[in-house]
Design an enzyme around this catalytic site. Structure first.
Site, PDB file in Angstrom:
ATOM      1  CB  SER A 149      -0.496  -3.200  -5.378  1.00 20.38           C
ATOM      2  OG  SER A 149       0.385  -2.124  -5.305  1.00 20.38           O
ATOM      3  CB  VAL A 175      16.232  -4.107   2.109  1.00 19.98           C
ATOM      4  CG1 VAL A 175      17.296  -3.185   2.694  1.00 19.98           C
ATOM      5  CG2 VAL A 175      15.963  -3.748   0.646  1.00 19.98           C
ATOM      6  CB  CYS A 208      -8.535  -5.002   5.007  1.00 18.47           C
ATOM      7  SG  CYS A 208      -7.429  -3.824   5.842  1.00 18.47           S
ATOM      8  CG  ASN A 222      -3.648   2.855   0.277  1.00 20.58           C
ATOM      9  OD1 ASN A 222      -3.268   2.646  -0.871  1.00 20.58           O
ATOM     10  ND2 ASN A 222      -4.088   1.891   1.071  1.00 20.58           N
ATOM     11  CG  ASP A 254       0.714  -1.264   8.419  1.00 17.16           C
ATOM     12  OD1 ASP A 254       0.082  -0.198   8.323  1.00 17.16           O
ATOM     13  OD2 ASP A 254       0.205  -2.382   8.219  1.00 17.16           O
ATOM     14  CE1 TYR A 290     -36.970  12.198   8.620  1.00 15.67           C
ATOM     15  CE2 TYR A 290     -37.713  14.187   7.478  1.00 15.67           C
ATOM     16  CZ  TYR A 290     -37.999  13.025   8.180  1.00 15.67           C
ATOM     17  OH  TYR A 290     -39.297  12.682   8.445  1.00 15.67           O
ATOM     18  CB  ALA A 309      -0.960  -0.014   1.193  1.00 16.36           C
ATOM     19  CB  ALA A 310       3.064   2.795   2.519  1.00 15.05           C
ATOM     20  CB  ALA A 340      -7.224  -5.391  -0.436  1.00 15.99           C
TER      21      ALA A 340
END
Length: 435
Positions: A38, A80, A42, A296, A274, A417, A10-11, A40
């Site tokens: 890349s 790395v 979640c 993100n 993260d 409403y 993500a980042a 998801a």
């Protein structure tokens, strides 16, 4: 200009795309220790439960797309292991690369204490697609599952195991699951779990696992639990151990400290996602709440900063939401426990209110709690649990928190409403009026 990004999710890839859009001639190299870019994270529990039919649905852009369409040197299986800020290089097994500008976006990994028997087959974490594939491949002939940890991932996995017809036990070393919510809301969450056959074991700590090659028992300080499979979901830790000796300033848990532009304390090094800190607008200091939304945003802003088009990260207010069977659990801002830890004088107001006009068919009640500063009346936090309408209201509260509104000002909001969607006074406003 040579840009190196460590981390392909993500980042990292949000930053890479910003760099490419802002500098068509940039030499961008991304280094991913796995082979999937890349996706998801979640969505992983919902692939397990069959709600999402394929891992492919979770992948935003594959490696080849980054290479062919965006001219990014997207490398796989490149872990790395060291960074040299003096010579501006990164190194791993068989490679050393020079950079002009570096982004560290290495994410976080599941916490797994050194419990005896942790290497037995049938013990899993859920953080990556390979993790989850391994778990799903291991589900054959499994009827009993133990989930260790009562946070969001633990609850989501428990629900999806129930969907698969598994017998689920959750172990929580504290007094309740979902501890980011106030204690007064715990009973609703516990009843929802028990209604769907989940066994909850509180104030119990895992000590070890036993079995003949494969896990057969979870040993705790209160006895043992027979099982066929275990998922450990007790939190995550930033992937920053490889940065030891670099001089980068780290948060108490090892996350990289960054400023509003995702810059670290070392020239030409940025961090995001993260593995980095996030500024909390209510606490007014750095915090660590790793979520895909933050990753993100931070990645996008890091990329802009790296190409000289900076825009400041405005911080977080602690918003999150989860589906748990028929309930939606949502919160934003600070819980009562967090407010007490910050030392703010506060009051809390609460009520159970229908999510739509009470006379319209099938209204569902929502339990709403609002906490505010006792002296300034600034809203400090909100929590909502219910079967419908929760997501709409929590985002109103998150916006109010972002703008540091007073609880009394919630009454002034011009909210949508119509009887199928709301009452003339929104439930959030109805609670605020009880101040």
């Amino acid at each position: 200009m040579k840009y190196i990004i460590i981390g392909g999710d993500a980042a990292g890839m949000s930053a890479a795309m910003q760099i490419r859009r802002g500098d068509s001639s940039a030499e961008i190299t991304t280094l991913e220790m796995g082979d999937i870019y890349s996706y998801a994270q979640c969505g992983l529990p919902y692939v397990v439960g069959g709600v999402i039919d394929s891992f492919d649905s979770l992948i935003a852009r594959d490696v080849q797309t980054f290479r062919d369409k965006y001219n990014i040197d997207a490398r796989v299986h490149h872990e790395v292991t060291s960074v040299d800020p003096t010579n501006q290089t990164v190194s791993g097994d068989g490679f050393t690369l020079e950079y002009d500008k570096l982004l560290i976006a290495t994410g976080a990994s599941p916490i797994t204490p050194p419990w005896e028997g942790l290497d037995l087959d049938g013990i899993h974490t859920v953080k990556t697609i390979p993790d989850t594939k391994a778990l799903m491949n291991d589900l054959k002939d499994v009827s009993r599952v133990v989930v260790v940890g009562g946070g969001y991932i633990g609850l989501e996995m428990a629900e999806n195991f129930v969907k698969l017809g598994k017998e689920v036990t959750m172990i929580e070393r504290g007094e309740r699951v979902a501890k980011i919510f106030d204690e007064e809301l715990s009973d609703k969450i516990h009843k929802e779990a028990e209604k769907h056959g989940i066994t909850l074991r509180f104030n119990e700590s895992v000590e070890s696992f036993s079995g003949d090659g494969r896990v057969q028992e979870v040993i705790t300080d209160k006895g043992s639990i027979e099982t066929d499979l275990v998922v450990i979901a007790i939190g995550v830790t930033p992937n920053t151990k490889f940065l030891k000796g670099t001089g980068l300033h780290l948060f108490s848990n090892g996350a990289i400290k960054v400023n509003a532009f995702m810059k670290t304390n070392i020239e030409n090094i940025w961090a995001a996602g993260d593995c980095a800190t996030q500024y909390h607008r209510i606490k007014e200091r750095d915090d660590y709440i790793p979520l895909g939304t933050h990753a993100n945003k931070q990645g996008r802003l890091a990329g802009r900063s790296m190409i000289g088009k900076p825009r400041a990260f405005q911080g977080i207010v602690g918003t999150s939401i989860i589906k748990f069977f028929n309930l939606t659990l949502a919160r934003t801002g600070l819980s009562e426990a967090e407010i007490k830890a910050e030392g703010y004088p506060f009051r809390t107001i609460a009520a159970s209110i229908p999510h739509i006009a009470g006379y319209y068919p099938e209204p569902k009640r929502m339990d709403i709690r609002l906490s505010y500063h006792a002296e300034t009346e600034q809203l400090l936090g909100g929590q909502i649990i219910g079967e419908a309408g929760v997501d709409k209201r929590i985002d109103v509260l998150a916006t109010a928190l972002y703008h540091r509104m007073r609880v009394s000002e919630l009454e002034d909001l011009d909210l949508a409403y119509a009887p199928p969607y709301n009452g003339v006074w929104d439930p959030v406003q109805q609670v605020a009026r009880r101040k």
